[in-house]
Every structure is written in C-alpha cells, then in structure tokens.
Design a protein around this motif. Structure first.
Motif, PDB file in Angstrom:
ATOM      1  N   ALA A 183      24.772 -40.064 -13.470  1.00  0.00           N
ATOM      2  CA  ALA A 183      23.978 -40.512 -12.309  1.00  0.00           C
ATOM      3  C   ALA A 183      23.136 -41.365 -12.162  1.00  0.00           C
ATOM      4  N   ALA A 184      22.398 -41.725 -13.625  1.00  0.00           N
ATOM      5  CA  ALA A 184      21.555 -42.796 -13.392  1.00  0.00           C
ATOM      6  C   ALA A 184      22.328 -43.533 -14.649  1.00  0.00           C
ATOM      7  N   LEU A 185      22.009 -43.335 -15.032  1.00  0.00           N
ATOM      8  CA  LEU A 185      23.347 -44.073 -16.282  1.00  0.00           C
ATOM      9  C   LEU A 185      24.276 -44.713 -15.369  1.00  0.00           C
ATOM     10  N   THR A 186      24.735 -44.672 -14.788  1.00  0.00           N
ATOM     11  CA  THR A 186      25.758 -45.054 -13.350  1.00  0.00           C
ATOM     12  C   THR A 186      25.198 -46.350 -12.387  1.00  0.00           C
ATOM     13  N   GLU A 187      23.898 -46.063 -12.134  1.00  0.00           N
ATOM     14  CA  GLU A 187      23.275 -46.478 -11.572  1.00  0.00           C
ATOM     15  C   GLU A 187      23.300 -48.150 -11.988  1.00  0.00           C
ATOM     16  N   LEU A 188      22.229 -47.562 -13.495  1.00  0.00           N
ATOM     17  CA  LEU A 188      22.145 -48.674 -14.124  1.00  0.00           C
ATOM     18  C   LEU A 188      22.814 -49.425 -14.988  1.00  0.00           C
ATOM     19  N   GLU A 189      23.709 -49.325 -15.322  1.00  0.00           N
ATOM     20  CA  GLU A 189      25.200 -49.739 -15.257  1.00  0.00           C
ATOM     21  C   GLU A 189      25.566 -50.520 -14.533  1.00  0.00           C
ATOM     22  N   ALA A 190      24.986 -50.514 -12.935  1.00  0.00           N
ATOM     23  CA  ALA A 190      25.329 -51.535 -11.702  1.00  0.00           C
ATOM     24  C   ALA A 190      23.874 -52.198 -11.476  1.00  0.00           C
ATOM     25  N   GLY A 191      23.146 -52.327 -12.519  1.00  0.00           N
ATOM     26  CA  GLY A 191      21.892 -53.211 -12.045  1.00  0.00           C
ATOM     27  C   GLY A 191      20.718 -52.333 -10.964  1.00  0.00           C
ATOM     28  N   ARG A 192      21.288 -51.257 -11.044  1.00  0.00           N
ATOM     29  CA  ARG A 192      19.730 -50.970  -9.856  1.00  0.00           C
ATOM     30  C   ARG A 192      19.033 -49.870 -10.884  1.00  0.00           C
ATOM     31  N   THR A 193      17.489 -50.195 -10.809  1.00  0.00           N
ATOM     32  CA  THR A 193      16.253 -48.929 -11.624  1.00  0.00           C
ATOM     33  C   THR A 193      16.359 -47.840 -10.439  1.00  0.00           C
ATOM     34  N   VAL A 194      16.423 -46.532 -11.823  1.00  0.00           N
ATOM     35  CA  VAL A 194      16.382 -45.427 -10.638  1.00  0.00           C
ATOM     36  C   VAL A 194      15.305 -44.111 -10.675  1.00  0.00           C
ATOM     37  N   ALA A 195      14.284 -44.702  -9.399  1.00  0.00           N
ATOM     38  CA  ALA A 195      13.366 -43.694  -9.742  1.00  0.00           C
ATOM     39  C   ALA A 195      12.972 -41.831  -9.482  1.00  0.00           C
ATOM     40  N   ASP A 196      14.629 -41.943  -9.413  1.00  0.00           N
ATOM     41  CA  ASP A 196      14.358 -40.592  -9.729  1.00  0.00           C
ATOM     42  C   ASP A 196      15.189 -39.151 -11.122  1.00  0.00           C
ATOM     43  N   ALA A 197      14.991 -40.387 -11.915  1.00  0.00           N
ATOM     44  CA  ALA A 197      15.592 -39.898 -13.374  1.00  0.00           C
ATOM     45  C   ALA A 197      15.211 -38.317 -13.887  1.00  0.00           C
ATOM     46  N   PRO A 198      15.722 -37.640 -14.733  1.00  0.00           N
ATOM     47  CA  PRO A 198      15.416 -35.999 -15.068  1.00  0.00           C
ATOM     48  C   PRO A 198      14.731 -35.983 -16.141  1.00  0.00           C
ATOM     49  N   PRO A 199      13.332 -35.228 -15.107  1.00  0.00           N
ATOM     50  CA  PRO A 199      12.207 -35.168 -16.073  1.00  0.00           C
ATOM     51  C   PRO A 199      12.487 -34.969 -17.811  1.00  0.00           C
ATOM     52  N   ALA A 200      13.778 -34.109 -18.122  1.00  0.00           N
ATOM     53  CA  ALA A 200      13.801 -33.950 -19.249  1.00  0.00           C
ATOM     54  C   ALA A 200      14.210 -35.451 -19.972  1.00  0.00           C
ATOM     55  N   LEU A 201      14.469 -36.053 -19.497  1.00  0.00           N
ATOM     56  CA  LEU A 201      14.629 -37.876 -20.081  1.00  0.00           C
ATOM     57  C   LEU A 201      13.805 -38.923 -19.823  1.00  0.00           C
ATOM     58  N   ALA A 202      12.550 -38.763 -18.965  1.00  0.00           N
ATOM     59  CA  ALA A 202      11.412 -39.725 -18.929  1.00  0.00           C
ATOM     60  C   ALA A 202      11.329 -40.723 -19.825  1.00  0.00           C
ATOM     61  N   ALA A 203      11.280 -39.779 -21.799  1.00  0.00           N
ATOM     62  CA  ALA A 203      11.202 -40.746 -22.287  1.00  0.00           C
ATOM     63  C   ALA A 203      12.789 -41.854 -22.322  1.00  0.00           C
ATOM     64  N   LEU A 204      13.944 -41.609 -22.293  1.00  0.00           N
ATOM     65  CA  LEU A 204      14.513 -42.184 -22.493  1.00  0.00           C
ATOM     66  C   LEU A 204      14.997 -43.551 -21.106  1.00  0.00           C
ATOM     67  N   LEU A 205      14.845 -43.085 -19.676  1.00  0.00           N
ATOM     68  CA  LEU A 205      14.970 -43.916 -18.604  1.00  0.00           C
ATOM     69  C   LEU A 205      13.247 -44.371 -17.818  1.00  0.00           C
ATOM     70  N   ARG A 206      12.119 -44.060 -18.643  1.00  0.00           N
ATOM     71  CA  ARG A 206      11.206 -44.634 -18.286  1.00  0.00           C
ATOM     72  C   ARG A 206      11.214 -45.755 -17.174  1.00  0.00           C
ATOM     73  N   PRO A 207      10.604 -46.047 -16.570  1.00  0.00           N
ATOM     74  CA  PRO A 207      10.131 -47.457 -15.628  1.00  0.00           C
ATOM     75  C   PRO A 207      10.529 -48.680 -16.199  1.00  0.00           C
ATOM     76  N   SER A 208       9.522 -48.696 -17.377  1.00  0.00           N
ATOM     77  CA  SER A 208       9.625 -49.846 -17.819  1.00  0.00           C
ATOM     78  C   SER A 208      10.112 -50.119 -19.504  1.00  0.00           C
ATOM     79  N   VAL A 209      11.121 -49.531 -19.010  1.00  0.00           N
ATOM     80  CA  VAL A 209      12.743 -49.819 -20.329  1.00  0.00           C
ATOM     81  C   VAL A 209      13.991 -50.388 -19.052  1.00  0.00           C
TER      82      VAL A 209
END
Length: 309
Positions: A183-209
């Motif tokens: 779901a997070a990837l779908t949001e990012l592909e649509a050009g929208r940031t996500v605030a509730d990325a899964p904790p297990a993927l915090a490194a991959l989906l951190r806000p700054s990246v």
C-alpha cells in the motif's frame, strides 16, 4: 619515423586524467582514460548506492568492475570517463540532503558528463554506459533527445519499473507487513508520501528518502527505451542474482532494433560466476578477478560498429 612514432604511442598505453566538472553545490569528479588515437568516448554511469568511479562501494563491493571495463575498452581504442556520482567519494560534497535528492539529478549529471567527455576527447558525442541502476539513469538522460549522446550501452539493467521489482522482493514478508508495504508503494508511485510505513521497513521507506522514491518508482525502463531512437546495446549475464535475463529480454522486446547479448555464466558485476549465491557473491570482493571474457570486447565492438548516430 612514422612507424616508430606509432609503436611508441602503442607502448605508451592509455593516459588517465582527473576530470573536474563544475556543479552546484560542489564539483563532480571522474577519471578520463584515453588510449592513443581513440575512436570514440563513453561515460560509465555507476549503479545504485555509494558506488564510486571504479565500481566499488562501502557496502562490501570491491570488484572494480568499471575500472576493468575502462581498461578493456581502452585496449580497443575506446576512451572512457568513469565518474564518482553526486554524493559519492570525491563527489561527496556535491550531494544534496537526502530529502532534496531526485532521480532527475543523476540524469542531468549524465548529460553534463557526456558533453564534457565529448569535448575532452574531441568527439561530436559520447556514449553512455549504464550499469545496474546506471542503465535507468542512461535511459532517463536521453528522454527528449540529446545530440551529445551517441547511444546507450545498458549492462545488467532492470527491464521493469522499480515498484514491480520491490514487490517481488517484499512478497515473502509476513502479514500485515506485506500488505502495508504494498500500500505504501502504491501511494509513493502516485506521488504521495506516506506517514505510516511499516516499522519493519523504516529504513527503506523513511520520510527523508520518500521524495527520491517518488521520482524513481514511476520510471518504466521499457517505455523509455521504446521512445529512444538511437543505437542501444543490452548486455546481461545469465548468473546475475540481482537482475534477470527476463529483464534484458523485456528491454529488447521494447526496442526491436537494440542488440541483445546474453553472457553465459556471468554475474551482476560482469565476472564469471556460478549460480550458487556464496561463490557468486565472492566475486564482488575480488578486484583481481578479470571481467568475464567477451564483455568488454562485445561492448567495444558495438561502439566501433555504430559510430555516431
């Protein structure tokens, strides 16, 4: 006397020159390797992560793939400019804050390096040799056309959007983490940031990246290559653990005029390697191991055969 001069030129071998490219906020750096009477010049674009001009990184890669490729091409009369990409090694000071980085910056740098390489080599244009993520950088760089780029050499490059590859890699995650990640990837592909990325993927989906991911995920290599009208060489090893033969075939299918070369028993760093993971990965840390036979020769032959588009 002419024969003696020619012999001395051959004995002298290629000349390595440090190149500094003006840029903001700091210059970019690379090495131009010029053989006597170079017939063409190419820019080698690094893959993902902190990969330097030689093809090495602090993440455990010391294969020196780009240095070996440059030396192999010099033996065939092709000059190369291999670069420390923005934010890496000697170009570290040119890197922006992570939150300000966009994929387009790498493509713009590739175009600037092509113009610089062509000027220094006295050629009308330069080839772009993109390895791994560098292949996508090369494809993005020619979007819209650029007469300073002769053509593209795509080595070990993905043939699908990054989102598709990431979903494959994340498919083994347990629920609900997998559903949240998709779901997070779908949001990012649509050009929208996500605030509730899964904790297990915090490194991959951190806000700054996330802004960088938004600029990268929608890019479709097959669509980009289909829109390009210049000469293209696609090289892919059959024992590559990171990019598959299917990716190379997808690129070739999108551009029927492209030349596709599959190297049997060659891995992601373009060295002879078995399919077994441990032995394959061992080549990533061996700069003394040469490139697989045929890799540099095939690339050089394509460049010499195609000349300027």
């Amino acid at each position: 006397m002419l024969t003696l001069a020619a012999a001395l030129a051959v004995m002298a071998g290629p000349v390595a020159t440090e190149v500094v490219l003006p840029s903001q906020p700091a210059p970019l750096h690379g090495t131009l390797l010029t053989p006597p009477d170079a017939s063409a010049v190419a820019v080698i674009l690094p893959g993902s992560g902190p990969t330097d001009r030689d093809g090495n990184s602090a993440l455990g890669v010391a294969a020196s793939t780009y240095r070996l490729l440059a030396e192999g091409l010099a033996d065939q009369g092709v000059a190369t400019l291999r670069i420390d990409k923005r934010g890496v090694a000697a170009s570290a000071a040119a890197g922006p804050a992570e939150a300000d980085l966009r994929f387009d910056a790498y493509a713009a740098d590739a175009r600037a390096w092509a113009a610089e390489a062509a000027s220094r080599a006295g050629k009308p244009c330069a080839w772009l040799i993109g390895h791994s993520e560098g292949a996508l950088v090369a494809l993005k760089a020619v979007q819209g056309g650029d007469d300073k780029i002769c053509g593209l050499i795509l080595l070990s490059g993905a043939g699908r959007p990054a989102g598709a590859v990431l979903r494959e890699q994340l498919a083994s995650l347990p629920e609900p983490t997998k559903t949240q990640a998709f779901a997070a990837l779908t949001e990012l592909e649509a050009g929208r940031t996500v605030a509730d990325a899964p904790p297990a993927l915090a490194a991959l989906l951190r806000p700054s990246v996330q802004p960088y991911l938004i600029s990268w995920l929608p890019l479709d290599p097959a669509a980009l290559i289909a829109a390009y009208d210049g000469p293209v060489f696609i090289g892919q090893g059959t024992t590559d653990l990171q990019v598959s033969v299917t990716d190379a075939q997808a690129l070739a299918a999108a551009d029927p005029r492209a030349t596709l070369k599959l190297w049997d028993g060659v891995n992601h760093v373009l060295k002879t390697a078995p399919a077994g993971r441990a032995a394959n990965m061992a080549t990533y840390a061996d700069p003394a191991l040469p490139l697989a036979p045929g890799v540099a020769a095939d690339v050089g032959a394509f460049i010499r055969a195609n000349g300027r588009r």
